[in-house]
Design a protein around this motif. Sequence first.
Motif, mmCIF file in Angstrom:
data_model
loop_
_atom_site.group_PDB
_atom_site.id
_atom_site.type_symbol
_atom_site.label_atom_id
_atom_site.label_comp_id
_atom_site.label_asym_id
_atom_site.label_seq_id
_atom_site.Cartn_x
_atom_site.Cartn_y
_atom_site.Cartn_z
ATOM 1 N N SER A 156 0.832 -1.205 0.000
ATOM 2 C CA SER A 156 0.000 0.000 0.000
ATOM 3 C C SER A 156 0.866 1.254 0.000
ATOM 4 O O SER A 156 1.885 1.331 0.703
ATOM 5 N N LEU A 157 0.452 2.261 -0.759
ATOM 6 C CA LEU A 157 1.101 3.568 -0.736
ATOM 7 C C LEU A 157 0.711 4.287 0.542
ATOM 8 O O LEU A 157 -0.471 4.330 0.909
ATOM 9 N N VAL A 158 1.700 4.872 1.231
ATOM 10 C CA VAL A 158 1.459 5.569 2.484
ATOM 11 C C VAL A 158 1.505 7.072 2.217
ATOM 12 O O VAL A 158 2.470 7.590 1.634
ATOM 13 N N THR A 159 0.467 7.769 2.649
ATOM 14 C CA THR A 159 0.451 9.218 2.545
ATOM 15 C C THR A 159 0.037 9.811 3.885
ATOM 16 O O THR A 159 -0.696 9.194 4.662
ATOM 17 N N GLY A 160 0.518 11.018 4.148
ATOM 18 C CA GLY A 160 0.241 11.718 5.396
ATOM 19 C C GLY A 160 1.245 12.830 5.576
ATOM 20 O O GLY A 160 2.181 13.000 4.768
ATOM 21 N N ASN A 161 1.093 13.608 6.628
ATOM 22 C CA ASN A 161 2.031 14.706 6.886
ATOM 23 C C ASN A 161 3.428 14.150 7.120
ATOM 24 O O ASN A 161 3.623 13.224 7.904
ATOM 25 N N GLY A 162 4.402 14.754 6.432
ATOM 26 C CA GLY A 162 5.789 14.349 6.638
ATOM 27 C C GLY A 162 6.187 13.074 5.933
ATOM 28 O O GLY A 162 7.253 12.525 6.206
ATOM 29 N N SER A 180 8.774 1.125 3.486
ATOM 30 C CA SER A 180 9.865 0.984 2.525
ATOM 31 C C SER A 180 10.935 2.049 2.719
ATOM 32 O O SER A 180 12.095 1.832 2.369
ATOM 33 N N GLN A 181 10.567 3.211 3.270
ATOM 34 C CA GLN A 181 11.502 4.304 3.483
ATOM 35 C C GLN A 181 11.116 5.052 4.769
ATOM 36 O O GLN A 181 9.949 5.035 5.181
ATOM 37 N N PRO A 182 12.081 5.722 5.394
ATOM 38 C CA PRO A 182 11.747 6.559 6.556
ATOM 39 C C PRO A 182 10.910 7.773 6.141
ATOM 40 O O PRO A 182 10.804 8.112 4.958
ATOM 41 N N LEU A 183 10.348 8.442 7.158
ATOM 42 C CA LEU A 183 9.533 9.639 6.941
ATOM 43 C C LEU A 183 10.325 10.855 7.416
ATOM 44 O O LEU A 183 11.012 10.812 8.427
ATOM 45 N N TYR A 184 10.203 11.959 6.706
ATOM 46 C CA TYR A 184 11.082 13.094 6.983
ATOM 47 C C TYR A 184 10.562 14.016 8.074
ATOM 48 O O TYR A 184 11.330 14.740 8.695
ATOM 49 N N ASP A 185 9.247 14.020 8.346
ATOM 50 C CA ASP A 185 8.732 14.952 9.353
ATOM 51 C C ASP A 185 7.383 14.455 9.861
ATOM 52 O O ASP A 185 6.351 15.090 9.646
ATOM 53 N N TRP A 243 16.259 16.754 -6.810
ATOM 54 C CA TRP A 243 17.160 16.082 -5.871
ATOM 55 C C TRP A 243 16.750 16.500 -4.477
ATOM 56 O O TRP A 243 16.846 17.673 -4.117
ATOM 57 N N SER A 244 16.254 15.530 -3.712
ATOM 58 C CA SER A 244 15.788 15.849 -2.359
ATOM 59 C C SER A 244 16.368 14.849 -1.361
ATOM 60 O O SER A 244 17.042 13.892 -1.738
ATOM 61 N N ASN A 245 16.098 15.106 -0.099
ATOM 62 C CA ASN A 245 16.471 14.156 0.952
ATOM 63 C C ASN A 245 15.229 13.759 1.755
ATOM 64 O O ASN A 245 15.277 13.622 2.974
ATOM 65 N N GLU A 246 14.117 13.546 1.035
ATOM 66 C CA GLU A 246 12.855 13.287 1.728
ATOM 67 C C GLU A 246 12.789 11.915 2.377
ATOM 68 O O GLU A 246 11.845 11.623 3.107
ATOM 69 N N TYR A 247 13.768 11.041 2.112
ATOM 70 C CA TYR A 247 13.800 9.739 2.771
ATOM 71 C C TYR A 247 14.728 9.751 3.984
ATOM 72 O O TYR A 247 15.201 8.715 4.434
ATOM 73 N N GLY A 265 7.281 11.204 2.472
ATOM 74 C CA GLY A 265 7.818 11.472 1.145
ATOM 75 C C GLY A 265 7.043 10.747 0.058
ATOM 76 O O GLY A 265 6.121 9.966 0.319
ATOM 77 N N ARG A 266 7.439 11.019 -1.155
ATOM 78 C CA ARG A 266 6.792 10.365 -2.292
ATOM 79 C C ARG A 266 7.183 8.894 -2.379
ATOM 80 O O ARG A 266 8.309 8.514 -2.060
#
Length: 783
Positions: A390-396, A416-421, A595-599, A398-399
Amino acid sequence: MIAGVRGEDLGRVARGAARGKGKMNKAITDGLVLMPTPFVDGLDVWSSEDGTAGSDTYDGAANAAYVPADSDFGGCLELLKTQGTQRLRYMGQTPILPGCYLRITARVKAISGNLPTVRIAGFAATAGGGHVSGLSEVGGDVTLQTYGSVVEVSAIVGSGARGGVDMVWGATPAYGHFGLDLTGPNGGVVRVDDLRIEDITGAFHRDMMNWVDVRDFGAVGDGSTDCAAAFEAADAAADGKRVLVPEGVYFLGSSVTFENPVEFEGTLSMGTGSILSLTKNFDLPTYINAFGNEELAFKKAFQSLLNNADHESLDMGGRRITITEPIDLQGAVPNRGSYAQRRHIANGQFYVSGDTAWEPDVVTSQATYATSNGRTLRNVANVANIQVGSLVTGNGVGREVYVRAVDVPTQEVTLSQPLYDAAGTQNYTFTRFKYILDFSGFSKVSAFSILDVELQCNSKASGILLSPSGVAFHFRDSFITRPKHRGITSCGEGCQGLLVDRCQFITHEGGVPSQDRISVAINCNANDFKLRNNRASQLRHFAVIGGENAMVTGNHFFQGDDETDGVRTAGIVFAQGFTSATFDGNYVDNAFLEWSNEYDNEPDFSGGFSFGSLSITDNVFLSGDVAPWFGYIVIKPHGSGHFITGLNVTGNKFRSINGTIDRVDRVDTSFSDLDMSKGKNILFAGNTFHNVVTAAHNPLRVAHDQNTHQSTWTVRTAGKLPFGGRARGVDGLVPTSKLKNTANVTVYDMPNVNLEQGSDGSEVDLRWGNSYAGDMTVIVRMD
């Protein structure tokens, strides 16, 4: 042994048939004596019961006698009917072999008394002499009408349920005792000529036929009788010939492997756990013929692909198969939880049909996130309803962050990846897209490839969902056409070493403004991703890349729309700060590289390489009718204190049509800005710019013209250092005219340099011992 067939002969023939050495025609019985002994040789081998050893015979019986000279028969047996069913059975063991058909014939005439009814009959026996029950052991009834008239009765016995076969015995009986029955009223006298038993297999299939029929081995196409043993026996007997499955529905209650080619006129019914392996014609068209249903056929073929060492690839044979629901690939192979041998699917098309089966499942749940455990959501409400993938969406969030695992007892979800905020407790939405090929049920799949395949999603389905773990999945020379949400999704690290080569990702959102699109071609979380020579049209993103050491080369992706001064979305997103990636030889059309560091679960810089190790070389960047602030290379920091520690932008061609753009490089400060007082190893050179107001260079050559006498010359970079960089270094100073003092006398002097001057640090001051005027070329660096 009292029969014309010796026991050792019968055993030899039976063993030969079991090994598949016998031919399914008259040659089976060549060398065997089928004909019963004539009555003149004695009645001690003619039983008045079933014909089994020890049964009563007609030798010396009061109601039987041998007649040596009958006008019609010559020598014959005369019987007086004294029982309700008067039996006559030859005690010899007549072999019943798969694929062989025997005709038993008797000539009978009534002499006196009541007129009986006559029929051919037999006794079906196992190799050990036991009775095989449940079989038809009689032929058709014939009632004698007059005295002295010869009546011929016959019946055919064989293993297969063919037209004209009176006694269908299948593959269980090893031999039979044959003769006839007299039924009807007692008291009549009849005479019986010597019985004949003939091999008439040629009436059903000739010696020249290059196939065997599963019906000859007991298969019954009624949809319920288990025919697995009959199919295996037919295959064993084929010995290189084709096995024919005629019309009907054949139930196989267990796995069946064919070592010979198979031709299906009928269809099969099998349980999910039963495997059909067609080792000599392993291809999807044959499985479609076998099951009569394209979706089921693909599942059973895929099941065999993962369960048979003889199969390296599944050839779809150029077929387009229509599917009405997602294909749960692990569900099709319930005996495999993971797979790590090279296998591939090739040469076909999946065509999506239906509606509701493709609708995403959406769950909203409250959960708690802590940066100390960056890939875990804890205390997840309603966790049992959240699906892996499942795709996870919410505040903080990333894509392209997905659910990798769900632990119901502990109420935890692995990401699958950490959350940035996202520290603390909040509501998250979990959206499970539906994929044509869903590998997520496997814990690991490695070395799997798909080539020359089109996934025709029809704006309903997504393409491929990878397993949570695995290495070297390869998608090559294929199409994902009109995906509703996603092309290839990784919900974990099943994308380690993912290769995507020479494929096309074709949108269903061509008329939608770019910022409103939802479809993403690919995401990747693990290292060593290779994305090469692909083409992608008008998606929201072409690829969101989370791992390190990616190579993105030779691709063409275009994401424009018809909006005036339209915004554009990122074609490629590098979602890790330190990416160690190569972006080379691509055609970036109305899109940009982000180029981001959202993970990063702790986005404020506290150590490490920050934004580092990215090479952008020899690409074509083109845009048209975009907003002036549009840029081709965008850095988007999440958290403070970040800077560039390695960036190579060389040999690229930047061009805007239908209007100019301010610059090609920019920082998206939605969350934070870059620290331009730091940075190293930045090369921005050898690029070309057309309809770009401010071209970026590092090192930057500035031609300074000082036409008034000053002791301090302020050299301005005018925003030409990449990303609004600061003037942190000077590599060279070269006077390009004579330096003259206030007396207009040429002087030979050198200044010292003050760096990072001006309000934004983008200027350099050249400080002289006296006031001079002249021209100076200055090589300024931002690193």
